[in-house]
Design an enzyme around this catalytic site. Structure first.
Site, PDB file in Angstrom:
ATOM      1  N   ASP A  89     -64.796 -29.114 -54.857  1.00  9.93           N
ATOM      2  CA  ASP A  89     -64.945 -28.681 -53.473  1.00  9.93           C
ATOM      3  C   ASP A  89     -65.263 -29.959 -52.723  1.00  9.93           C
ATOM      4  O   ASP A  89     -66.336 -30.541 -52.910  1.00  9.93           O
ATOM      5  CB  ASP A  89     -66.098 -27.683 -53.353  1.00  9.93           C
ATOM      6  CG  ASP A  89     -66.230 -27.174 -51.933  1.00  9.93           C
ATOM      7  OD1 ASP A  89     -66.174 -27.992 -50.999  1.00  9.93           O
ATOM      8  OD2 ASP A  89     -66.388 -25.956 -51.750  1.00  9.93           O
ATOM      9  N   HIS A  90     -64.349 -30.423 -51.898  1.00  7.75           N
ATOM     10  CA  HIS A  90     -64.525 -31.781 -51.375  1.00  7.75           C
ATOM     11  C   HIS A  90     -65.744 -31.901 -50.470  1.00  7.75           C
ATOM     12  O   HIS A  90     -66.203 -32.999 -50.203  1.00  7.75           O
ATOM     13  CB  HIS A  90     -63.243 -32.292 -50.698  1.00  7.75           C
ATOM     14  CG  HIS A  90     -63.044 -31.808 -49.295  1.00  7.75           C
ATOM     15  ND1 HIS A  90     -62.507 -30.588 -48.998  1.00  7.75           N
ATOM     16  CD2 HIS A  90     -63.309 -32.387 -48.107  1.00  7.75           C
ATOM     17  CE1 HIS A  90     -62.453 -30.443 -47.687  1.00  7.75           C
ATOM     18  NE2 HIS A  90     -62.930 -31.516 -47.118  1.00  7.75           N
TER      19      HIS A  90
ATOM     20  N   HIS B 278     -66.502 -24.111 -48.982  1.00  4.43           N
ATOM     21  CA  HIS B 278     -67.289 -25.139 -48.288  1.00  4.43           C
ATOM     22  C   HIS B 278     -68.585 -24.582 -47.688  1.00  4.43           C
ATOM     23  O   HIS B 278     -69.661 -25.148 -47.859  1.00  4.43           O
ATOM     24  CB  HIS B 278     -66.469 -25.758 -47.157  1.00  4.43           C
ATOM     25  CG  HIS B 278     -65.135 -26.279 -47.596  1.00  4.43           C
ATOM     26  ND1 HIS B 278     -64.944 -26.835 -48.836  1.00  4.43           N
ATOM     27  CD2 HIS B 278     -63.928 -26.350 -46.971  1.00  4.43           C
ATOM     28  CE1 HIS B 278     -63.674 -27.208 -48.953  1.00  4.43           C
ATOM     29  NE2 HIS B 278     -63.037 -26.918 -47.842  1.00  4.43           N
TER      30      HIS B 278
HETATM   31  C1  BG6 Z   1     -59.918 -27.906 -46.223  1.00  4.95           C
HETATM   32  C2  BG6 Z   1     -59.258 -26.792 -45.487  1.00  4.95           C
HETATM   33  O1  BG6 Z   1     -60.407 -27.462 -47.470  1.00  4.95           O
HETATM   34  O2  BG6 Z   1     -61.002 -28.395 -45.445  1.00  4.95           O
HETATM   35  C3  BG6 Z   1     -58.775 -27.257 -44.129  1.00  4.95           C
HETATM   36  O3  BG6 Z   1     -58.165 -26.302 -46.244  1.00  4.95           O
HETATM   37  C4  BG6 Z   1     -59.912 -27.884 -43.357  1.00  4.95           C
HETATM   38  O4  BG6 Z   1     -58.196 -26.193 -43.392  1.00  4.95           O
HETATM   39  C5  BG6 Z   1     -60.618 -28.920 -44.183  1.00  4.95           C
HETATM   40  O5  BG6 Z   1     -59.352 -28.492 -42.197  1.00  4.95           O
HETATM   41  C6  BG6 Z   1     -61.867 -29.410 -43.500  1.00  4.95           C
HETATM   42  O6  BG6 Z   1     -62.373 -30.500 -44.216  1.00  4.95           O
HETATM   43  P1  BG6 Z   1     -63.160 -31.659 -43.477  1.00  4.95           P
HETATM   44  O7  BG6 Z   1     -63.537 -32.584 -44.580  1.00  4.95           O
HETATM   45  O8  BG6 Z   1     -62.214 -32.257 -42.478  1.00  4.95           O
HETATM   46  O9  BG6 Z   1     -64.326 -30.995 -42.817  1.00  4.95           O
END
Ligand code: BG6
Length: 512
Positions: free
Chosen positions: A198-199, A261
């Site tokens: 989960d990034h 997230h």
């Molecule tokens: C991704 C989603 O996991 O996270 C995207 O699929 C979203 O729709 C993105 O824009 C948001 O990530 P960050 O790091 O830009 O907050």
């Protein structure tokens, strides 16, 4: 998790760390965006910080017919654009010498046999000791089949070296499919080999939630229902769906952002202090929070959730189209691009404390933040200022884009008459730490190379998260939205999102 050899001097951004184990990283879906935008720049940053083993190699796999030289050239051309720091030619040369390409169809057994031969050859050439990790940067429909094929080709057995698999999101489409996928991959892998990424957990500021809470003595005693009125989590984006309409039409904002997230943010904010920073000890505490997020009844779904879809409007000074006019989106689409809801955590620490969350595309600001709002002062000391006119104290964890922490409180406005003003105490990361910008994937790749799964999702966490959102998905599917689009691009979502808090005599914190 490495929090122990980590104590660093004020303002110093780097703790010591040993390089990751010798290993080969194999990227399935190497021709995709993630590889060039995030994974390669992250590996380069690790190499720059001496956190990549000297015995490291990379294999990209995709369907395109390319030689390793062509793949290296392509990546070499792109790294300048996507690296987060200046690229040192000597280091890049070293790195590019260990990049390989293997072309193959993910469904074809022969591709895995060829991969096995290539890996054996790389082991001999680069001393990677049979340690391999596979990164599945593919469409989710390939996750199960690739892992099954890796199993058949004997590429995940840990007889000579370790074998791990990183799986990108989305992990499943709902509760049933997540359970089925876990079952399928557990036929081949044991849980310790599986790294569900989960990034958000790669973000410095997200990791800092734990440090902020548990490395400081002053916050934890007031971090509970006695002192906290409510918590707000906002993940706002200014962009629309861009070119991802095809994926988004099937996912929608709820699936795309909430069980992954946002639930990570909730669990880190709400969990009990773990007794150690061992992967399973931390994840046990996170899992307990997810289990305490009681799924809503149908009635509660109707009163505690809000969905929205953007129509045309503004992004800054530019006029932008509505969601239904975006590429690959149905003209009558019912997909949501905004979600807000109120959740409760049923445990002793948080009983009756609402957690409001909202996330959406085409909102007026890009901002991810957690607002902890404390209860008001209990006593009317200042006779002309009713307690309910005093602004309550708010602690805000700004996760992106301007990373920092701020605390708002009341202060006396200087002068002979007692007047009360609201002030902020601000900490900005950039004032203290001059860390080089990162992609957010460095820490996750590095941890995988060390076998530390703390920042990855365990099967029970993924399944529980889907279980919590399942009733919302069911009710929303049964009752299609009556009025979509229902917010203009560039605004804070449908007015029902404001009403959700107004009903409780609260309001969203929209200031930056
Ligand atoms: C991704 C989603 O996991 O996270 C995207 O699929 C979203 O729709 C993105 O824009 C948001 O990530 P960050 O790091 O830009 O907050």
């Amino acid at each position: 998790m490495q929090l122990a050899d980590d104590v660093v001097a004020k303002g110093n951004s780097h703790g010591a760390g040993r390089p990751g184990d010798p290993c080969v990283m194999v990227i399935f879906g190497a021709s995709g965006d993630l590889t060039k935008r995030k994974l390669i720049p992250a590996l380069y940053n690790l190499a720059k910080d001496n956190l990549l083993s000297k015995e490291f190699a990379l294999v990209g796999i995709a369907r395109n017919e390319l030689t390793s030289e062509q793949f290296r050239d392509e990546i070499g051309k792109e790294i300048g654009e996507f690296a987060t720091t200046t690229v040192d030619p000597d280091l890049w040369h070293w790195f590019s010498q260990r990049i390989y390409y293997h072309s193959g169809d993910f469904a074809d057994a022969a591709a895995y046999q060829g991969l096995g031969e290539l890996l054996a050859q790389i082991d001999k050439e680069h001393g990677t000791r049979g340690n391999y990790f596979y990164y599945l940067a593919t469409a989710p429909s390939f996750f199960g089949p690739i892992i099954t094929q890796l199993g058949k080709a004997d590429l995940v057995k840990e007889e000579h070296g370790w074998r791990r698999v990183i799986i990108e999101k989305p992990f499943g489409h709902d509760y049933e499919s997540a359970v089925a996928l876990n079952k399928e991959i557990r036929q081949v892998l044991n849980e310790k080999q599986i790294y569900r990424i989960d990034h958000y957990l790669g973000k410095e500021t997200v990791q800092n939630i734990l440090v902020f809470r548990f490395a400081n003595g002053i916050f934890e005693p007031i971090w509970n229902r006695r002192y906290i009125d409510h918590i707000q989590i906002t993940v706002a984006e200014t962009v629309g769906v861009e070119q991802r309409g095809g994926y988004y039409e099937k996912a929608g904002t709820l699936r795309d952002m909430v069980p992954n997230h946002i639930f990570q943010l909730i669990s880190l904010t709400a969990m009990e202090p773990p007794v150690s920073f061992d992967a399973d000890v931390v994840r046990d505490e996170q899992a307990k929070i997810l289990k305490a997020l009681s799924p809503m009844t149908d009635e509660e779904v109707l009163t505690r959730t809000v969905r929205g879809q953007y129509g045309e409007g503004m992004e800054g000074d530019n006029r932008v189209q509505g969601y239904r006019a975006e590429p690959y989106v149905a003209p009558e689409s019912r997909t949501e691009t905004f979600v807000a809801m109120k959740l409760f955590i049923d445990n002793w620490r948080w009983a009756d404390v609402p957690f409001y969350l909202r996330t959406g595309k085409r909102l007026p600001q890009r901002a991810t933040k957690i607002v902890i709002q404390f209860k008001r002062a209990p006593f009317v000391l200042f006779r002309k200022t009713a307690v309910d006119q005093l602004e309550p104290n708010r602690l805000i964890l700004h996760l992106q884009p301007d990373e920092g922490i701020s605390l708002s409180f009341s202060a006396k406005v200087p002068g002979p008459v007692v007047q009360i003003g609201d002030v902020d105490m601000n900490f900005n990361y950039t004032d203290y730490f001059n860390a080089t910008p990162q992609t957010g994937y460095e820490r996750l790749l590095y941890d995988c190379m060390l076998g530390d799964a703390t920042l990855f999702q365990r099967s029970d966490m993924v399944e529980t998260a889907w279980h919590v959102v399942a009733p919302i998905l069911d009710v929303w599917e049964a009752l299609p939205p009556r009025r979509f689009p229902n917010y203009a691009a560039g605004t804070w979502g449908p007015h029902e999102a404001d009403e959700l808090l107004a009903k409780d005599h609260r309001h969203w914190s929209n200031e930056q």
